[in-house]
Scaffold this motif. Sequence first.
Motif, PDB file in Angstrom:
ATOM      1  N   THR A 149       0.833  -1.202   0.000  1.00 15.42           N
ATOM      2  CA  THR A 149       0.000   0.000   0.000  1.00 15.42           C
ATOM      3  C   THR A 149       0.866   1.250   0.000  1.00 15.42           C
ATOM      4  N   ARG A 150       1.990   1.198   0.698  1.00 10.60           N
ATOM      5  CA  ARG A 150       2.893   2.350   0.738  1.00 10.60           C
ATOM      6  C   ARG A 150       3.421   2.671  -0.656  1.00 10.60           C
ATOM      7  N   SER A 151       3.754   1.638  -1.405  1.00  7.54           N
ATOM      8  CA  SER A 151       4.251   1.867  -2.768  1.00  7.54           C
ATOM      9  C   SER A 151       3.144   2.445  -3.654  1.00  7.54           C
ATOM     10  N   LEU A 152       1.919   1.937  -3.509  1.00  6.65           N
ATOM     11  CA  LEU A 152       0.811   2.460  -4.303  1.00  6.65           C
ATOM     12  C   LEU A 152       0.577   3.939  -4.012  1.00  6.65           C
ATOM     13  N   LEU A 153       0.639   4.308  -2.745  1.00  7.06           N
ATOM     14  CA  LEU A 153       0.465   5.713  -2.376  1.00  7.06           C
ATOM     15  C   LEU A 153       1.561   6.557  -3.017  1.00  7.06           C
ATOM     16  N   ALA A 154       2.773   6.049  -3.008  1.00 10.71           N
ATOM     17  CA  ALA A 154       3.888   6.778  -3.615  1.00 10.71           C
ATOM     18  C   ALA A 154       3.717   6.889  -5.123  1.00 10.71           C
ATOM     19  N   TYR A 155       3.190   5.848  -5.744  1.00  5.97           N
ATOM     20  CA  TYR A 155       2.938   5.901  -7.192  1.00  5.97           C
ATOM     21  C   TYR A 155       1.897   6.971  -7.519  1.00  5.97           C
ATOM     22  N   GLU A 156       0.809   6.992  -6.732  1.00  6.84           N
ATOM     23  CA  GLU A 156      -0.261   7.958  -7.009  1.00  6.84           C
ATOM     24  C   GLU A 156       0.175   9.387  -6.695  1.00  6.84           C
ATOM     25  N   ASN A 157       1.095   9.556  -5.756  1.00  5.53           N
ATOM     26  CA  ASN A 157       1.603  10.886  -5.428  1.00  5.53           C
ATOM     27  C   ASN A 157       2.710  11.328  -6.376  1.00  5.53           C
ATOM     28  N   GLY A 158       3.197  10.400  -7.171  1.00  5.71           N
ATOM     29  CA  GLY A 158       4.264  10.727  -8.104  1.00  5.71           C
ATOM     30  C   GLY A 158       5.634  10.818  -7.482  1.00  5.71           C
ATOM     31  N   THR A 159       5.794  10.287  -6.253  1.00 11.56           N
ATOM     32  CA  THR A 159       7.095  10.351  -5.574  1.00 11.56           C
ATOM     33  C   THR A 159       7.933   9.100  -5.811  1.00 11.56           C
ATOM     34  N   GLN A 160       7.342   8.125  -6.486  1.00  8.96           N
ATOM     35  CA  GLN A 160       8.072   6.886  -6.779  1.00  8.96           C
ATOM     36  C   GLN A 160       7.542   6.297  -8.074  1.00  8.96           C
ATOM     37  N   ARG A 161       8.432   5.731  -8.862  1.00 10.02           N
ATOM     38  CA  ARG A 161       8.029   5.101 -10.119  1.00 10.02           C
ATOM     39  C   ARG A 161       8.059   3.592  -9.961  1.00 10.02           C
ATOM     40  N   PRO A 162       7.053   2.907 -10.491  1.00  9.76           N
ATOM     41  CA  PRO A 162       7.061   1.443 -10.381  1.00  9.76           C
ATOM     42  C   PRO A 162       8.053   0.824 -11.360  1.00  9.76           C
ATOM     43  N   SER A 163       8.542  -0.328 -10.998  1.00 10.04           N
ATOM     44  CA  SER A 163       9.368  -1.085 -11.922  1.00 10.04           C
ATOM     45  C   SER A 163       8.487  -1.574 -13.074  1.00 10.04           C
ATOM     46  N   PRO A 164       9.070  -1.947 -14.215  1.00 11.63           N
ATOM     47  CA  PRO A 164       8.253  -2.489 -15.308  1.00 11.63           C
ATOM     48  C   PRO A 164       7.394  -3.667 -14.868  1.00 11.63           C
ATOM     49  N   ASP A 165       7.926  -4.514 -13.980  1.00  8.54           N
ATOM     50  CA  ASP A 165       7.153  -5.656 -13.513  1.00  8.54           C
ATOM     51  C   ASP A 165       5.952  -5.198 -12.689  1.00  8.54           C
ATOM     52  N   ASN A 166       6.154  -4.231 -11.797  1.00  6.18           N
ATOM     53  CA  ASN A 166       5.047  -3.722 -10.988  1.00  6.18           C
ATOM     54  C   ASN A 166       4.019  -2.977 -11.836  1.00  6.18           C
ATOM     55  N   LEU A 167       4.470  -2.300 -12.872  1.00  7.26           N
ATOM     56  CA  LEU A 167       3.538  -1.624 -13.770  1.00  7.26           C
ATOM     57  C   LEU A 167       2.642  -2.643 -14.472  1.00  7.26           C
ATOM     58  N   ASP A 168       3.229  -3.742 -14.889  1.00  7.34           N
ATOM     59  CA  ASP A 168       2.437  -4.804 -15.518  1.00  7.34           C
ATOM     60  C   ASP A 168       1.451  -5.407 -14.527  1.00  7.34           C
ATOM     61  N   ARG A 169       1.890  -5.559 -13.271  1.00  6.63           N
ATOM     62  CA  ARG A 169       0.990  -6.100 -12.249  1.00  6.63           C
ATOM     63  C   ARG A 169      -0.207  -5.178 -12.019  1.00  6.63           C
ATOM     64  N   LEU A 170       0.065  -3.889 -11.981  1.00  6.00           N
ATOM     65  CA  LEU A 170      -1.015  -2.922 -11.792  1.00  6.00           C
ATOM     66  C   LEU A 170      -2.000  -2.978 -12.954  1.00  6.00           C
ATOM     67  N   ALA A 171      -1.477  -3.005 -14.168  1.00  6.50           N
ATOM     68  CA  ALA A 171      -2.344  -3.053 -15.344  1.00  6.50           C
ATOM     69  C   ALA A 171      -3.212  -4.308 -15.335  1.00  6.50           C
ATOM     70  N   GLY A 172      -2.607  -5.436 -14.959  1.00  6.33           N
ATOM     71  CA  GLY A 172      -3.364  -6.683 -14.903  1.00  6.33           C
ATOM     72  C   GLY A 172      -4.446  -6.645 -13.846  1.00  6.33           C
ATOM     73  N   ALA A 173      -4.126  -6.114 -12.666  1.00  7.24           N
ATOM     74  CA  ALA A 173      -5.102  -6.048 -11.578  1.00  7.24           C
ATOM     75  C   ALA A 173      -6.247  -5.097 -11.907  1.00  7.24           C
ATOM     76  N   LEU A 174      -5.950  -4.043 -12.681  1.00 10.64           N
ATOM     77  CA  LEU A 174      -6.953  -3.044 -13.030  1.00 10.64           C
ATOM     78  C   LEU A 174      -7.669  -3.359 -14.337  1.00 10.64           C
ATOM     79  N   ASP A 175      -7.237  -4.429 -15.016  1.00  8.84           N
ATOM     80  CA  ASP A 175      -7.802  -4.797 -16.320  1.00  8.84           C
ATOM     81  C   ASP A 175      -7.752  -3.610 -17.276  1.00  8.84           C
ATOM     82  N   MET A 176      -6.607  -2.953 -17.292  1.00 11.44           N
ATOM     83  CA  MET A 176      -6.351  -1.839 -18.199  1.00 11.44           C
ATOM     84  C   MET A 176      -5.033  -2.099 -18.915  1.00 11.44           C
ATOM     85  N   PRO A 177      -4.930  -1.770 -20.208  1.00 14.41           N
ATOM     86  CA  PRO A 177      -3.648  -1.899 -20.886  1.00 14.41           C
ATOM     87  C   PRO A 177      -2.584  -1.029 -20.207  1.00 14.41           C
TER      88      PRO A 177
END
Length: 361
Positions: free
Chosen positions: A29-57
Amino acid sequence: MLTPSRLKLARNRRGLTREQLSKLAGITTRSLLAYENGTQRPSPDNLDRLAGALDMPTAFLRGGDVDEIPVEVISFRALSKITAGKRDMARSAGRIAVMLARWIDQRRALPTPDVPNLVGADPEKAAEALRNQWELPAGGIDNMINVLEAHGVCVFCVAMDCREVDAYSFVWNATPFVFLNTTKTAERTRFDAAHELGHLVLHAGAARPARGPQAEREADRFAGSLLMPRASILASGLRNASAEHIIAARSQWQVSAMALAYRLHELSLLTDWGYRAVCVDLARLGYRSGEPRGIAPEHSQLIADALQAAQPGPSLVAHAADDLHLTVAELETYIRGLIPAGGAVMHRRTPPRRPTLTLLP
């Protein structure tokens, strides 16, 4: 690279809290908050995980920055009865529909909005003024969706997972939007379209748009007056009409039998006792929960034209979804019911290329 505002938009669109998305994506959850605040960028693997969980390309999450539509500008019905999650799902769906409207505008220029600002006017007089401004026929209106679109109102479907919010509307960047629940009968969908137009005319132009039961009653009065003009109803010969007469006459205005009965009572063509008796008879005949032998659903010519104008691809909807970085299922939720199901416009495929004959020396 992830766009923080798009991550929040996609999360709200799916009705997920950060804690729920954390479990689905396997990201803290801490990483997600940082992603939404723009203070941290996800790794390519985490970006793919987010897209899969959200059913968005993934491309959707990498698109340009988007601004939120404030809750206070949207005419949600019975806002106090809608959960915050459902409200945010519908609000986010509305923001994605704004992107779709821009895509349509690029292929078939949208008409300039022509919705009058009549804040504070009597709903019946406002409906008459709009009829005059739009030069509508004296009797019934043939196609409410086409009329709205012809005057610059973008019409889309309420997303299936947001149906609890029913129809709603808002103005965004000077463009009015109306969202309809197309799973209802065609008569009720037409009334909803007129009701939301009432909000745009009577309330959207105010510094603080009116909300609550009074605003809903005003929008209902506007809708009834627009679809069933006073002069047309008074000339119909329906004074003290029975349920059978109302059922037979409803097609003249393409409204539900219950709506016509209410309008007759509103114009004193039915007494209080007569109105109650007619409602009992209509309910017994199945007209409270449905509309037996009703009219055919209305469709959007504007959306159909825009899809036809798109560059051919695997299918018209797939091409539009690819342009907007959406799944086909997500895009279809905004136009389902507004385009004939299974029709050529919805799924026309690129014709196969004919083989060419090459003559060798």
